[in-house]
Scaffold this motif. Sequence first.
Motif, mmCIF file in Angstrom:
data_model
loop_
_atom_site.group_PDB
_atom_site.id
_atom_site.type_symbol
_atom_site.label_atom_id
_atom_site.label_comp_id
_atom_site.label_asym_id
_atom_site.label_seq_id
_atom_site.Cartn_x
_atom_site.Cartn_y
_atom_site.Cartn_z
ATOM 1 N N GLY C 136 0.801 -1.210 0.000
ATOM 2 C CA GLY C 136 0.000 0.000 0.000
ATOM 3 C C GLY C 136 0.839 1.267 0.000
ATOM 4 N N ASP C 137 1.888 1.291 0.818
ATOM 5 C CA ASP C 137 2.632 2.537 0.974
ATOM 6 C C ASP C 137 3.743 2.684 -0.039
ATOM 7 N N ASN C 142 0.618 1.363 -6.811
ATOM 8 C CA ASN C 142 -0.039 2.572 -6.322
ATOM 9 C C ASN C 142 0.667 3.815 -6.828
ATOM 10 N N TYR C 143 1.975 3.749 -6.841
ATOM 11 C CA TYR C 143 2.775 4.897 -7.286
ATOM 12 C C TYR C 143 2.402 5.271 -8.724
ATOM 13 N N VAL C 144 2.340 4.238 -9.581
ATOM 14 C CA VAL C 144 2.012 4.495 -10.982
ATOM 15 C C VAL C 144 0.580 4.979 -11.126
ATOM 16 N N LEU C 145 -0.344 4.303 -10.414
ATOM 17 C CA LEU C 145 -1.753 4.691 -10.543
ATOM 18 C C LEU C 145 -1.969 6.114 -10.056
ATOM 19 N N LYS C 146 -1.259 6.491 -9.012
ATOM 20 C CA LYS C 146 -1.427 7.861 -8.516
ATOM 21 C C LYS C 146 -0.812 8.861 -9.476
ATOM 22 N N ASP C 153 -5.869 8.196 -3.521
ATOM 23 C CA ASP C 153 -5.358 7.680 -2.254
ATOM 24 C C ASP C 153 -4.815 6.280 -2.483
ATOM 25 N N ASN C 154 -3.886 5.870 -1.660
ATOM 26 C CA ASN C 154 -3.364 4.515 -1.813
ATOM 27 C C ASN C 154 -4.442 3.467 -1.617
#
Lengths: 410, 275, 300
Positions: C136-137, C142-146, C153-154
């Motif tokens: 998650g962190d 998550n990094y790419v999607l954000k 949000d994660n």
Amino acid sequence: MTIRFGLLGAVALATTSLLSLGSAMAQDEVTITIWSLDDANQPALNLAREFDELEPGIKVEYREIQFDDVVSEAMRAFATGQAPDIIAVDNPEHALFAARGAFLDITDRVANSDVIDPANYFPGPLNSVTWDGKLYGVPKATNTIALYYNKDLYAKAGITEPPKTWDELVEVSRQLNDPANNVYGLAFSAKASEEGTFQFLPWAQMGGGGYDNINAPGAVKALEVWKTIMDEKLASPDTLTRGQWDSTGTFNSGNAAQVISGPWELNRMLEEAQFDWGVALLPTETEGGARSSAMGDFNWAIFASTQHPDEAFKALEYFASQDDRLFPEFGQLPARSDVEIPETGVALKDAALQVFLEQLQYAQARGPHPEWPKISKAIQDAIQQALTGQATPQAALDQAAATIDGILGQ
Amino acid sequence: MNQTWTQRLLLLVALLLAALYLFPLYWMYVTSLKTGSEIFATPPGLAPSNPQWGVFGYVWELRGMGRFLWNSVVIASGTMVLTAVLGTGCAYVLARYRNFWIDVALFLVLMLQVLPASLMITPIFVGFAQLGLLNHPQLAVVLAITAKAMPFFVVLVRASFMSVPTELEEAALVDGNSRAGAFWSIVLPLARNGILVSAILIFMQAFGEFVYSKSMIPAVELQPASVGLNAFMGPNTTEWNNIMAYATIYVTPILAAFVILQRRIVAGLTSGALK
Amino acid sequence: MNRLLSSLRDGKGFDIVLVAVPLLFLIALSGLPLIYNVVMSFQEVDMFSLGTFARPWVGFKNYVAVFSAPETWPILRNTAVFVVCSIAGQFVLGFGLALFFTQNFPGASYIRGLFLASWVMPGLVVGAIWNWILAGDFGVLNYVLKSIGIISDNIFWRSDTNWSLWAVIIANIWLGTAFNMILLAVGLAGIPRDLYEAAQLDGANGWQRFWTITLPMMRATIGAVISLGLIFTLQQFDLFAAITSGGPANSSNVAQYWAWEQSFRQYDFAKGSTISVVMIAVVMIASVIYVRSTRHEVRG
């Protein structure tokens, strides 16, 4: 003349052959097998080799097995008559074998031994090798958990000393929590494995509960504190599926301000943490309240099926006699209160060790009980249900208590 | 001109797809160069900030990887050969006929691989212990993995044999070949590519097998590399960067070998080998 | 004697030997363990009796225990979702990639071979890497999607009860796509080109050619790939152990992980066997379907 020579010759021949027969018998080596998960950088393998060299009549075969497989391999081997003579087993699983008579009862041997004295051992580890009043093994090493904290982040937030109570811990975590900079206030492990139980039991015990009383009011409060921490995102949601090593990794990389973990982290932290850090005793429920901590690491035991109990016990005596080398050479803590831990010269490490040694006095064994895995699972299920919101902490722990009562009642 | 542009476009798309799919492989390489805690840093670093190039040499020495890799090759080759020898003929017969007995055989072949290795190890261990096979650990492991891999091989190779027209075989028989001769000289070469690809897949699968090897080979000198990999996991500590470095040393040559091999096989396919 | 020998080379004997020897081998090495497990599910087992068949008989008690446990039906449901979604994803992606790579462009065959990385990487490594990608962190996903802006949000793929099963499904689809792709590619390559040319002359477009030529000719391969995919997916364990450990709170627990956990964490071997027998029953049904479907295969 010839007859006398002949007789003398015959006697000489007979004597020499008897002597050589005798020495051949003395050279008939006894082979003992030892299983442990230690590798070349850790005690068991090295001590086994040393024992092999010291004792000319005993040959030692050492097998390195992995942590996950210790019990299943041992069971399989035992069931097919291939069990080793000595094994190093994780302390909560000791009773599994001891209660069924798979381990050798060494109470009498220990009583007659000059090297091994039960009074020298910390109560927790000693408890884990005992069953029904008898001794079924010797503690090999021990560890526990305490609170690591990032001194630099403390200074920045104006916190002067580590928290002493649960409420203070939550408060401090709130102050340190900094989502914008990817910093969590706290890291720990609530994984659905033995690690989760390992982390939770000390809290439950400090609250006046225990594995046989897991829904005591203090234990419920502990789980509620955990839930608060998770709900307010003071710790990562991944805490539910992450072990202690990985969680401490986030501390080392500066993404958590505090972490609850053990002395096995020291070497990595010294190498990789780019900040000043310290260790504190686990916070108690109330100011000055009862202390407790987890107790980890392994015990030595001799299998009851061994063909060479005396030699095996001799090996255990040798290992115990080298307990003072455990820390300086291998970085492990002996389970004994009479062994001095020398300074390493590294200030951070020495300070941390002092705290761990103090914490060890309050460490309690998990169980011991032969059905420990099932008890542990009930506790893990309760933690997971409460933290995912599927049940309230009270309800979850009540259910766990009911399950555990069922197991204990058997 | 149009064709070259289409080709270039296709190549670009292919490279993009491969890059996307192979990201985890890249992550493995990158993680082996990172320090232990950098793996857990937020935000994730796509390249190591302080590459630890020495980790490969360290891991090679520490684990004596040369010997481990050799053992893996021995076990994997043994499995591949035994599986191919036993499985090819079986697949041929199962493809040639269609009747109730064949259905039963096919069903058995599929069913007999249903259990994962972790549940098979206990009875196999017990059985082998009684037969004394545990005194020949690598042989025992080869037998166990073959039993696991053979159904997979048979099902795949059968599909290959299905693409060989019966007329060719019948023509050979009419010409005076025996069944064995027809099988050997006509049918087998035509299904060769499917057999080779399946054999290579078996080799790779056997190379990575560790459940059986872990339990049946106590002696370190005889253990394959997959067991050595697991040894990096302690009760509380896991040396991730060493694990990834070890895996890199282990995966890269096999992958390279496969890429080269499969190209030649599949090239053989598309050049109209059937005609 | 002569007749026997000649039948071995040139008659029924030949076929029988070719099938019987491997089958006997399999029955000895795989069939007996299977029976061992099935028998064990009807008995009471502990560490002392692992080595024998003679244990106390308890009839269906283990089955009752398994089916009355509250977690059973969610776990079985998870298993079904996992299997269906994994196989669908792997097959569709694998077939798509296989079709893509039949086109002629430089380097096609090299690049196709690279995809087999997923098959070569050890399970432990694949599990750990996906664990980190899905974290998650600090996870890359998550990094790419954000960064692209799809989420703000994660998402805690591994620890959110809504997502945990999907986390493992994503990883498993990645894992199995290469296997599907390479086998479907081999099958595709076995279809003679002139069939397509003839159809094209007859005026069939790409889609029609696909439905009337490709799919029927590929029947044997598709059947093999899906049935093997089913069995492999039901055995997929490393990903669960590494990514979610079946959690949190059993939200990503599946039958194979549960069976392992019962046998090797709880040391309740009988219960583990019982669960595996349930899985065997499912595979049995699937195998029967596969075998019946082979009746429609086209030879040559």
